[in-house]
Design an enzyme around this catalytic site. Structure first.
Site, PDB file in Angstrom:
ATOM      1  N   ASP A 133       0.839  -1.198   0.000  1.00  0.00           N
ATOM      2  CA  ASP A 133       0.000   0.000   0.000  1.00  0.00           C
ATOM      3  C   ASP A 133       0.874   1.248   0.000  1.00  0.00           C
ATOM      4  O   ASP A 133       1.684   1.416   0.902  1.00  0.00           O
ATOM      5  CB  ASP A 133      -0.898   0.020   1.249  1.00  0.00           C
ATOM      6  CG  ASP A 133      -1.988  -1.042   1.200  1.00  0.00           C
ATOM      7  OD1 ASP A 133      -2.257  -1.662   2.249  1.00  0.00           O
ATOM      8  OD2 ASP A 133      -2.542  -1.249   0.105  1.00  0.00           O
TER       9      ASP A 133
ATOM     10  N   ASP B 163     -10.313  -5.503  -1.569  1.00  0.00           N
ATOM     11  CA  ASP B 163      -9.320  -5.094  -0.576  1.00  0.00           C
ATOM     12  C   ASP B 163      -9.996  -4.283   0.524  1.00  0.00           C
ATOM     13  O   ASP B 163     -10.646  -3.285   0.246  1.00  0.00           O
ATOM     14  CB  ASP B 163      -8.251  -4.232  -1.271  1.00  0.00           C
ATOM     15  CG  ASP B 163      -7.160  -3.743  -0.328  1.00  0.00           C
ATOM     16  OD1 ASP B 163      -6.364  -2.893  -0.781  1.00  0.00           O
ATOM     17  OD2 ASP B 163      -7.110  -4.201   0.818  1.00  0.00           O
TER      18      ASP B 163
HETATM   19  C1  DX5 Z   1      -6.475   0.051   3.015  1.00  0.00           C
HETATM   20  C2  DX5 Z   1      -5.519  -0.836   2.291  1.00  0.00           C
HETATM   21  C3  DX5 Z   1      -5.708  -2.306   2.597  1.00  0.00           C
HETATM   22  C4  DX5 Z   1      -5.551  -2.657   4.048  1.00  0.00           C
HETATM   23  C5  DX5 Z   1      -6.077  -4.046   4.250  1.00  0.00           C
HETATM   24  O1  DX5 Z   1      -6.519   1.288   2.408  1.00  0.00           O
HETATM   25  O2  DX5 Z   1      -5.637  -0.650   0.898  1.00  0.00           O
HETATM   26  O3  DX5 Z   1      -4.795  -3.078   1.845  1.00  0.00           O
HETATM   27  O4  DX5 Z   1      -4.214  -2.595   4.396  1.00  0.00           O
HETATM   28  O5  DX5 Z   1      -6.057  -4.352   5.614  1.00  0.00           O
HETATM   29  P1  DX5 Z   1      -7.294  -5.095   6.293  1.00  0.00           P
HETATM   30  O6  DX5 Z   1      -7.369  -6.452   5.623  1.00  0.00           O
HETATM   31  O7  DX5 Z   1      -6.871  -5.184   7.723  1.00  0.00           O
HETATM   32  O8  DX5 Z   1      -8.489  -4.281   6.061  1.00  0.00           O
END
Ligand code: DX5
Length: 236
Positions: A49, A188
């Site tokens: 990210d 996601d």
């Molecule tokens: C949020 C990110 C995601 C996040 C996912 O903006 O794009 O990739 O890190 O984490 P979880 O699975 O904990 O929601």
């Protein structure tokens, strides 16, 4: 198929529901150990990210995290949550990212930028936030090697999954099928053991998970559990 060249054939052997750990939730003091445990469990693809504090109210990783994951032999998608994606692309291409995912809400010249990325041998992804209509993705699907439906408001891990986003997943799956495209359909945000089957059944074949993996005592076992649930439910 799109008028541009056929998409480069990275990741072809993964054409089934695949869980993609998001490094944002990793314990950075033990990142190497956690990546090795995921590799040992058969994980091949991780998501990095990239946040700039403008497009989203948070700051995260630069190109060095892509290099770190590449050094360990992972496929890497760089999820660009930045206000000026076209500016940062060369840095992540240089770092070895396999897929670069732009946000439709930020990219200035989608067709030019995604076509250029594809002709450089990389895969081009497009993402939409929860508030962005699915027509934006369906209208651009010919340019995509990966279509990302955010299931939370981008910017932070550990948020609750938005099940209402699954109607978008179904619509994009239908568009991919109708156009006979080779395109990953990714979700996601808030993906976990309780909801991953519903996302895969809606048509998602790339399922990003952060806290559901890195929040578990055994990241390898958590990965395998999620992937078996996704593969059992996946409908293309
Ligand atoms: C949020 C990110 C995601 C996040 C996912 O903006 O794009 O990739 O890190 O984490 P979880 O699975 O904990 O929601």
């Amino acid at each position: 198929m799109s008028e541009t060249a056929a998409p480069p054939s990275s990741l072809p052997q993964l054409r089934t529901a695949t869980v993609v750990p998001s490094l944002l939730a990793a314990d950075l003091s033990r990142l190497g150990v956690q990546l090795d445990a995921l590799k040992a469990a058969g994980c091949q693809w991780v998501s990095v990210d990239v946040m700039d504090g403008h497009f989203v109210p948070n700051l995260s990783f630069g190109p060095d995290f892509v290099k770190l994951a590449k050094k360990r032999g992972f496929y890497v998608d760089a999820h660009l949550m930045v206000a000026n994606p076209e500016t940062v692309v060369p840095w992540f291409v240089e770092a070895g990212a396999d897929i670069l995912t732009f946000h439709a809400e930020a990219i200035k010249h989608a067709r030019v930028s995604m076509t250029a990325l594809r002709s450089s041998g990389k895969l081009a992804g497009l993402a939409i936030k929860p508030g962005t209509p699915v027509d934006v993705m369906v209208g651009a699907i010919q340019m995509c090697d990966l279509a990302l439906i955010m299931t939370v408001e981008p910017g932070f891990g550990g948020q609750a999954f938005k099940p209402e986003m699954l109607t978008k997943v179904q619509a994009v799956r239908a568009a991919i099928k109708a156009n006979n495209l080779e395109c990953w359909l990714q979700v996601d945000g808030g993906v976990n053991a309780a909801n991953i089957a519903s996302a895969a059944a809606a048509g998602a074949d790339s399922l990003v998970a952060g806290s559901a993996i890195f929040g578990a005592p055994d990241v390898g076992a958590a990965f395998l559990d999620l992937e078996s649930k996704a593969r059992a439910a996946f409908k293309s």
